[in-house]
Design an enzyme around this catalytic site. Structure first.
Site, PDB file in Angstrom:
ATOM      1  N   ASP A  14       0.810  -1.226   0.000  1.00 34.74           N
ATOM      2  CA  ASP A  14       0.000   0.000   0.000  1.00 34.74           C
ATOM      3  C   ASP A  14       0.841   1.273   0.000  1.00 34.74           C
ATOM      4  O   ASP A  14       0.429   2.295   0.552  1.00 34.74           O
ATOM      5  CB  ASP A  14      -0.954   0.030   1.217  1.00 34.74           C
ATOM      6  CG  ASP A  14      -1.737  -1.251   1.340  1.00 34.74           C
ATOM      7  OD1 ASP A  14      -2.216  -1.741   0.306  1.00 34.74           O
ATOM      8  OD2 ASP A  14      -1.863  -1.765   2.470  1.00 34.74           O
ATOM      9  N   LYS A  17       2.191   2.379  -5.031  1.00 36.48           N
ATOM     10  CA  LYS A  17       2.896   1.927  -6.240  1.00 36.48           C
ATOM     11  C   LYS A  17       2.046   2.158  -7.491  1.00 36.48           C
ATOM     12  O   LYS A  17       2.568   2.476  -8.547  1.00 36.48           O
ATOM     13  CB  LYS A  17       3.222   0.434  -6.144  1.00 36.48           C
ATOM     14  CG  LYS A  17       4.196   0.102  -5.039  1.00 36.48           C
ATOM     15  CD  LYS A  17       4.481  -1.383  -4.958  1.00 36.48           C
ATOM     16  CE  LYS A  17       3.307  -2.215  -4.511  1.00 36.48           C
ATOM     17  NZ  LYS A  17       2.880  -2.033  -3.123  1.00 36.48           N
ATOM     18  N   GLY A  41      -4.218  -4.189  -4.217  1.00 37.78           N
ATOM     19  CA  GLY A  41      -5.226  -3.201  -4.557  1.00 37.78           C
ATOM     20  C   GLY A  41      -4.512  -1.931  -4.957  1.00 37.78           C
ATOM     21  O   GLY A  41      -3.933  -1.263  -4.118  1.00 37.78           O
ATOM     22  N   HIS A  42      -4.470  -1.666  -6.241  1.00 41.23           N
ATOM     23  CA  HIS A  42      -3.749  -0.487  -6.721  1.00 41.23           C
ATOM     24  C   HIS A  42      -4.757   0.599  -7.064  1.00 41.23           C
ATOM     25  O   HIS A  42      -5.580   0.416  -7.942  1.00 41.23           O
ATOM     26  CB  HIS A  42      -2.929  -0.816  -7.973  1.00 41.23           C
ATOM     27  CG  HIS A  42      -1.831  -1.783  -7.707  1.00 41.23           C
ATOM     28  ND1 HIS A  42      -0.712  -1.868  -8.478  1.00 41.23           N
ATOM     29  CD2 HIS A  42      -1.665  -2.688  -6.747  1.00 41.23           C
ATOM     30  CE1 HIS A  42       0.095  -2.793  -7.995  1.00 41.23           C
ATOM     31  NE2 HIS A  42      -0.490  -3.316  -6.941  1.00 41.23           N
ATOM     32  N   GLN A 225       2.130  -5.855  -3.160  1.00 45.91           N
ATOM     33  CA  GLN A 225       2.466  -5.941  -1.730  1.00 45.91           C
ATOM     34  C   GLN A 225       3.794  -5.216  -1.464  1.00 45.91           C
ATOM     35  O   GLN A 225       4.099  -4.287  -2.196  1.00 45.91           O
ATOM     36  CB  GLN A 225       2.524  -7.411  -1.247  1.00 45.91           C
ATOM     37  CG  GLN A 225       1.165  -8.110  -1.213  1.00 45.91           C
ATOM     38  CD  GLN A 225       0.757  -8.711  -2.537  1.00 45.91           C
ATOM     39  OE1 GLN A 225       1.540  -9.371  -3.182  1.00 45.91           O
ATOM     40  NE2 GLN A 225      -0.479  -8.495  -2.940  1.00 45.91           N
TER      41      GLN A 225
HETATM   42  P1  IMP Z   1      -2.641 -12.784   1.794  1.00 47.49           P
HETATM   43  O1  IMP Z   1      -1.695 -12.231   0.793  1.00 47.49           O
HETATM   44  O2  IMP Z   1      -4.077 -12.540   1.486  1.00 47.49           O
HETATM   45  O3  IMP Z   1      -2.351 -14.236   2.111  1.00 47.49           O
HETATM   46  O4  IMP Z   1      -2.402 -11.999   3.186  1.00 47.49           O
HETATM   47  C1  IMP Z   1      -1.191 -12.132   3.938  1.00 47.49           C
HETATM   48  C2  IMP Z   1      -0.804 -10.804   4.574  1.00 47.49           C
HETATM   49  O5  IMP Z   1      -0.413  -9.886   3.571  1.00 47.49           O
HETATM   50  C3  IMP Z   1      -1.934 -10.125   5.342  1.00 47.49           C
HETATM   51  O6  IMP Z   1      -1.387  -9.426   6.441  1.00 47.49           O
HETATM   52  C4  IMP Z   1      -2.490  -9.129   4.348  1.00 47.49           C
HETATM   53  O7  IMP Z   1      -3.119  -8.031   4.960  1.00 47.49           O
HETATM   54  C5  IMP Z   1      -1.207  -8.701   3.646  1.00 47.49           C
HETATM   55  N1  IMP Z   1      -1.423  -8.222   2.282  1.00 47.49           N
HETATM   56  C6  IMP Z   1      -1.674  -8.969   1.185  1.00 47.49           C
HETATM   57  N2  IMP Z   1      -1.779  -8.179   0.097  1.00 47.49           N
HETATM   58  C7  IMP Z   1      -1.577  -6.926   0.517  1.00 47.49           C
HETATM   59  C8  IMP Z   1      -1.517  -5.664  -0.163  1.00 47.49           C
HETATM   60  O8  IMP Z   1      -1.654  -5.553  -1.391  1.00 47.49           O
HETATM   61  N3  IMP Z   1      -1.282  -4.588   0.623  1.00 47.49           N
HETATM   62  C9  IMP Z   1      -1.086  -4.684   1.956  1.00 47.49           C
HETATM   63  N4  IMP Z   1      -1.099  -5.829   2.624  1.00 47.49           N
HETATM   64  C10 IMP Z   1      -1.350  -6.946   1.908  1.00 47.49           C
END
Ligand code: IMP
Length: 430
Positions: A14, A17, A41-42, A225
């Site tokens: 977040d 990017k 989520g971009h 991420q």
């Molecule tokens: P997962 O990727 O859904 O398995 O989540 C694993 C961890 O990564 C959790 O803490 C999510 O909140 C975090 N996470 C996954 N994708 C994002 C992102 O795009 N931005 C921020 N945190 C993320």
């Protein structure tokens, strides 16, 4: 000279990017996603319009630029087709601009069910996943029972793989989670419907990228991420299930690492984290609320309020090292405009000793206390700034210190959500 650039998040995701990729796409011919899935989520704001992409590369807003969903991405076809539909309705989608690797793994309905059920089972030890099936999809990839986009093109093969998977998954879902299993025909029919739409996009994208590079195209690799969520180098187990750092651009798109010319890290001027896991500079109460409201810090994927805190130079310095960062992009500087005092974490105190190397052991990290350097707030808007010298004096000092502490040259400073609200100090494509 043509260039291949990798953009990665330097924090816990977040970092903004999407907006930076959107700006740099002007100079790129191809934009590639190489890991993650619709857990990302971009958000990109163009004029009055706000776009949130979860799976499509942010470059899709630029007609004529090829967008590639690379080998290392996990694809939920329903989400993908939903995003394409939204773009079609706005008259923006051009089918010839999208390619999907045949090697990219599919997120299946049982992956989503398992993700949510497993989080429930973890109880207080939950990771706080996005519940999109990302972890279980990557598990199957590593377990060599995953189903890939290319499998959609061969009905018999797809059905056989699905049948084999359901044999195990249904048993697991029923016995461990006491939930109903899946019927093969339901998934099969849905996925064959998706296949008919996706077929024209499914390609050997590694080969496409090689050809593009050889013909002198500029390629932008868009990370999702952030570094501290990397499955190997992040705050394990509170991480996502893919490699989020720059090296993954190579494995996740089938190009050699020697083809990457530069790595750009994106960081907010402060810190945020969604989900569980240690966060040394986290703020609580009013200070956190102020940053959250000012910075609209709510997850673009799940809508969850983000945890907020001060800039952590220990973590950012670590991200600079493991990514081999050439340039830094600092976003959301304007969010700090109205503060009286700001802090930057320059070291941690662990068991009475000062450390400046980021511990990736979550237990150790959760015992680290931040050591802060205090800054006077500038209490002036940075929003209209077009050059570094336009920035308030305090903001300039703050940025200089960030650069000094991370050891990385600032390339872009973002001072607002809009595409135009950015100061380009150095164009990485030039
Ligand atoms: P997962 O990727 O859904 O398995 O989540 C694993 C961890 O990564 C959790 O803490 C999510 O909140 C975090 N996470 C996954 N994708 C994002 C992102 O795009 N931005 C921020 N945190 C993320």
């Amino acid at each position: 000279m043509a260039k291949n650039l990798v953009i990665v998040g330097a924090q816990w995701g977040d970092e903004g990017k999407g907006k930076i990729v959107d700006i740099l796409t002007d100079s790129a011919d191809v934009v590639v996603r190489f890991q993650g899935g619709n857990n990302a989520g971009h958000t990109v704001i163009v004029g009055e319009e706000k776009f949130i992409f979860h799976l499509l590369p942010s470059g899709i807003l630029h007609p004529g630029k090829t967008c590639v969903i690379g080998d290392g991405v996990v694809v939920d076809p329903e989400v993908l087709l939903g995003e394409i539909e939204v773009l079609k309705k706005r008259g923006i989608f051009r089918p010839q601009d999208l390619l999907i690797s045949k090697n990219a793994h599919l997120i299946m309905p049982y992956h989503k069910r398992l993700d949510v059920a497993r989080e429930r089972l973890r109880g207080a030890n939950k990771i706080g996943t996005t519940g999109r099936g990302i972890g279980p999809a990557y598990e199957d990839k590593a377990a060599r029972c995953g189903i890939r986009c290319g499998d959609l093109l061969n009905e018999a093969d797809f059905r056989a793989k699905l049948k084999q998977n359901l044999l195990e998954k249904n048993h697991y879902i029923k016995t461990v989670f006491h939930e109903a299993g899946f019927e093969i025909h339901e998934i099969y029919h849905d996925y064959m419907r998706f296949a008919a739409i996706m077929e024209p996009f499914i390609e050997n994208t590694s080969k496409f990228l090689d050809t593009a590079m050889r013909s002198g195209k500029n390629i932008l690799f868009e990370g999702a991420q952030g570094t501290l969520l990397d499955v190997d180098h992040g705050t394990y187990p509170y991480v996502t299930s893919s490699n989020t750092m720059a090296g993954a651009a190579s494995t996740g798109s089938g190009i050699g690492p020697s083809r990457i010319d530069a790595v750009i890290g994106v960081t907010k001027a402060y810190s945020t984290r969604v989900g569980e896991g240690p966060f040394p500079t986290e703020l609580k109460g009013d200070e956190a609320d102020r940053l959250r409201e000012q910075g609209c810090e709510y997850g673009a994927t799940t809508g969850r309020p983000r945890r907020c805190g001060w800039f952590d130079a220990v973590a950012a310095g670590y991200a600079a090292r493991v990514n081999g960062m050439d340039g830094l992009v600092i976003t959301k500087l304007d969010v700090l405009d109205n503060l009286d005092k700001l802090q930057i974490c320059t070291a941690y105190r662990l068991d009475g000793k000062l450390i400046d190397d980021f511990p990736t052991d979550s237990n150790i990290l959760s015992r680290c206390e931040p050591v802060y350097e205090e800054f006077d707030g500038w209490r002036r808007s940075s929003k209209g700034a077009k050059s570094f010298d336009d920035l308030p004096k305090g903001a300039r000092a703050y940025i200089k210190r960030l650069a000094e502490l991370t050891g990385v040259e600032p390339y872009i400073i973002s001072v607002g959500a809009n595409r135009k609200e950015a100061i380009i100090l150095k164009d990485p494509f030039k």
